[in-house]
Structures are given as C-alpha cells and as structure tokens.
Design a protein around this motif. Structure first.
Motif, PDB file in Angstrom:
ATOM      1  N   ALA A  94       0.641  -2.170   3.813  1.00 27.78           N
ATOM      2  CA  ALA A  94       0.685  -2.818   2.504  1.00 27.78           C
ATOM      3  C   ALA A  94       1.956  -3.655   2.493  1.00 27.78           C
ATOM      4  CB  ALA A  94       0.715  -1.778   1.399  1.00 27.78           C
ATOM      5  N   TYR A  95       1.797  -4.959   2.290  1.00 32.11           N
ATOM      6  CA  TYR A  95       2.972  -5.808   2.326  1.00 32.11           C
ATOM      7  C   TYR A  95       2.839  -6.918   1.310  1.00 32.11           C
ATOM      8  CZ  TYR A  95       6.926  -8.346   4.105  1.00 32.11           C
ATOM      9  OH  TYR A  95       8.126  -8.978   4.214  1.00 32.11           O
ATOM     10  N   PRO A  96       3.730  -7.051   0.368  1.00 32.39           N
ATOM     11  CA  PRO A  96       4.907  -6.213   0.202  1.00 32.39           C
ATOM     12  C   PRO A  96       4.540  -4.832  -0.345  1.00 32.39           C
ATOM     13  CG  PRO A  96       4.766  -7.772  -1.597  1.00 32.39           C
ATOM     14  CD  PRO A  96       3.643  -8.093  -0.661  1.00 32.39           C
ATOM     15  N   LEU A  97       5.434  -3.848  -0.127  1.00 32.12           N
ATOM     16  CA  LEU A  97       5.248  -2.525  -0.704  1.00 32.12           C
ATOM     17  C   LEU A  97       5.349  -2.642  -2.217  1.00 32.12           C
ATOM     18  CD1 LEU A  97       7.573  -0.634   1.799  1.00 32.12           C
ATOM     19  CD2 LEU A  97       5.071  -0.533   1.740  1.00 32.12           C
ATOM     20  N   LYS A  98       4.615  -1.793  -2.935  1.00 36.76           N
ATOM     21  CA  LYS A  98       4.566  -1.893  -4.398  1.00 36.76           C
ATOM     22  C   LYS A  98       5.122  -0.630  -5.034  1.00 36.76           C
ATOM     23  CE  LYS A  98       0.546  -4.814  -4.169  1.00 36.76           C
ATOM     24  NZ  LYS A  98      -0.793  -4.643  -3.668  1.00 36.76           N
ATOM     25  N   ASN A 104      -3.477   1.355  -7.598  1.00 38.30           N
ATOM     26  CA  ASN A 104      -3.762   1.640  -6.193  1.00 38.30           C
ATOM     27  C   ASN A 104      -2.726   0.965  -5.301  1.00 38.30           C
ATOM     28  OD1 ASN A 104      -4.993   2.479  -3.865  1.00 38.30           O
ATOM     29  ND2 ASN A 104      -6.590   0.934  -3.906  1.00 38.30           N
ATOM     30  N   PRO A 105      -1.489   1.491  -5.289  1.00 39.35           N
ATOM     31  CA  PRO A 105      -0.466   0.805  -4.500  1.00 39.35           C
ATOM     32  C   PRO A 105      -0.724   0.895  -2.992  1.00 39.35           C
ATOM     33  CG  PRO A 105       0.407   2.837  -5.407  1.00 39.35           C
ATOM     34  CD  PRO A 105      -0.965   2.646  -5.982  1.00 39.35           C
ATOM     35  N   ASN A 106      -1.265   2.000  -2.512  1.00 37.21           N
ATOM     36  CA  ASN A 106      -1.629   2.170  -1.099  1.00 37.21           C
ATOM     37  C   ASN A 106      -0.538   1.686  -0.155  1.00 37.21           C
ATOM     38  OD1 ASN A 106      -3.223   3.029   0.987  1.00 37.21           O
ATOM     39  ND2 ASN A 106      -4.323   1.114   1.158  1.00 37.21           N
ATOM     40  N   ASN A 107       0.646   2.242  -0.287  1.00 42.64           N
ATOM     41  CA  ASN A 107       1.789   1.866   0.528  1.00 42.64           C
ATOM     42  C   ASN A 107       1.769   2.616   1.856  1.00 42.64           C
ATOM     43  OD1 ASN A 107       3.080   0.016  -1.328  1.00 42.64           O
ATOM     44  ND2 ASN A 107       3.478   1.808  -2.584  1.00 42.64           N
ATOM     45  N   LYS A 108       0.869   2.190   2.738  1.00 41.15           N
ATOM     46  CA  LYS A 108       0.712   2.863   4.021  1.00 41.15           C
ATOM     47  C   LYS A 108       1.786   2.399   4.997  1.00 41.15           C
ATOM     48  CE  LYS A 108      -2.399   3.861   7.829  1.00 41.15           C
ATOM     49  NZ  LYS A 108      -3.728   3.705   8.398  1.00 41.15           N
ATOM     50  N   SER A 153       1.206   7.626   7.099  1.00 30.91           N
ATOM     51  CA  SER A 153       1.666   8.119   5.804  1.00 30.91           C
ATOM     52  C   SER A 153       1.361   7.094   4.719  1.00 30.91           C
ATOM     53  CB  SER A 153       3.174   8.363   5.843  1.00 30.91           C
ATOM     54  OG  SER A 153       3.886   7.142   5.896  1.00 30.91           O
ATOM     55  N   ILE A 154       1.385   7.578   3.491  1.00 28.86           N
ATOM     56  CA  ILE A 154       1.413   6.707   2.318  1.00 28.86           C
ATOM     57  C   ILE A 154       2.605   7.166   1.503  1.00 28.86           C
ATOM     58  CG2 ILE A 154       0.264   6.053   0.170  1.00 28.86           C
ATOM     59  CD1 ILE A 154      -2.375   6.146   1.662  1.00 28.86           C
ATOM     60  N   VAL A 155       3.527   6.237   1.243  1.00 29.12           N
ATOM     61  CA  VAL A 155       4.743   6.578   0.509  1.00 29.12           C
ATOM     62  C   VAL A 155       4.817   5.687  -0.730  1.00 29.12           C
ATOM     63  CG1 VAL A 155       7.242   6.846   0.596  1.00 29.12           C
ATOM     64  CG2 VAL A 155       5.888   7.192   2.683  1.00 29.12           C
ATOM     65  N   ASP A 156       4.391   6.251  -1.863  1.00 26.10           N
ATOM     66  CA  ASP A 156       4.466   5.554  -3.142  1.00 26.10           C
ATOM     67  C   ASP A 156       5.749   5.987  -3.855  1.00 26.10           C
ATOM     68  OD1 ASP A 156       2.005   4.333  -2.688  1.00 26.10           O
ATOM     69  OD2 ASP A 156       0.905   5.997  -3.596  1.00 26.10           O
ATOM     70  N   VAL A 157       6.357   5.071  -4.576  1.00 28.51           N
ATOM     71  CA  VAL A 157       7.594   5.355  -5.304  1.00 28.51           C
ATOM     72  C   VAL A 157       7.391   5.025  -6.775  1.00 28.51           C
ATOM     73  CG1 VAL A 157       9.029   4.965  -3.250  1.00 28.51           C
ATOM     74  CG2 VAL A 157       8.593   3.069  -4.826  1.00 28.51           C
TER      75      VAL A 157
END
Length: 181
Positions: A94-98, A104-108, A153-157
């Motif tokens: 996912a770019y840019p990270l959200k 559904n940010p899906n920051n994989k 991984s998925i890292v959502d903030v």
C-alpha cells in the motif's frame, strides 16, 4: 593385522574426520551474512517519498543481500526501505501508507530479513515519532512464510504522521521510520 589399539585409533580418526567435515559443510551452507558489508541499494535505485527520520524509501536497485534473503522472489516494482542497521527491509504494498481510521487502509508490509530467523517470530513495536502514541501491544508475525526469510504483515496506525518501527527476531534488532498520510 589390526590389534585393538590400532582399531581404536582408526575409529577415533574416522570419527574426528566426520565431525570436522560436518562442521565445515554446515558453516559454509549456513554462513551468517555480515551487516558490515555494503547493504545499500544499487545505483539503479530511485529515492521516493515515504520515509521519515533516517529511513529512505526506494524503487528499483534492490541490493543483492535483499534479493537473496527473499529467495529471489521479492515483489517487483514496489517501493521498499532498508532498516537501520541494514539487516532487514520492507516492501510496501500500500503506497502511500494510510494512517487513521479509514475503512480499508490495508497497509501491507512484506518484511524480508537478511539475518537468520532460526524459527523466531518477528516482533514489531510501533510508536509515533515524537509522541507516546503507539498502536498498542507488540505486533507478532510468525516465521512460517516463504520462500525466503519473509514475514507478511499489515500494520495500521491510528493517525497520520511519522511512525517508528522497532523490529526483533531472535537476537537481531533493527528499526525504521515510515510516513502514514
């Protein structure tokens, strides 16, 4: 021809040779990469926005150690960053990270480690730079993916900003900083 004393010597020599041969081949097959060698992206790498602090995000020009650590199967054409010290990297799907509470940010992030993982899980502590804001407890990703030494991984903030990642697997430790928009 052979008495007991000579037979014991012969057996001892054979056992010693077998041990030496096994240690030599084991060391050669599982040599630990040195973080002291140049682990920078090649001159073909293009810096792109997306890092913060001392972390730079790149496209292309993946260093050889990273290609080997991913068993020649790393994703093509994705932005990536290298940790400090340069013993791990992350590919950003996912770019840019959200940041924030988008639906559904899906920051994989595909973590690729260049030091042996020896079956150890990857533990990731994430905190917002300059604050005490964290994503909660340590995130843990199992060492059960391949090929290569990878941890998907998925890292959502919880909010946008510069986020600091502390990584640990076994005795290995590294860090990176990434921007979430």
């Amino acid at each position: 021809m052979y008495n007991d004393r000579n037979m014991r010597r012969l057996i001892a020599i054979c056992v010693w040779l077998a041990i030496v041969a096994c240690e030599s081949s084991s060391t050669a097959a599982h040599a630990t990469p040195s973080p002291a060698t140049d682990r920078s992206p090649t001159s073909a790498a293009t810096p792109v926005p997306g890092g913060c602090g001392t972390t730079q995000v790149y496209k292309g020009g993946e260093p050889d150690w990273l290609t080997r650590a991913g068993d020649n199967n790393n994703p093509n054409d994705l932005p990536y960053f290298i940790t400090s010290p340069p013993i791990a990297a992350g590919f950003l799907f996912a770019y840019p990270l959200k940041g924030g509470r988008s639906t559904n940010p899906n920051n994989k992030i595909l973590w690729v480690v260049g030091m042996p993982r020896n079956g150890n899980d990857l533990k990731v502590d994430v905190s917002q730079s300059g604050t005490v804001e964290t994503v909660g407890e340590s995130l843990t990703f199992p060492a059960n993916s391949g090929p290569g030494a990878i941890y998907p991984s998925i890292v959502d903030v919880p909010n946008p900003g510069c986020w600091h990642f502390d990584l640990a697997w076994g005795a290995n430790k590294a860090a990176a900083d990434l921007v979430y928009t």
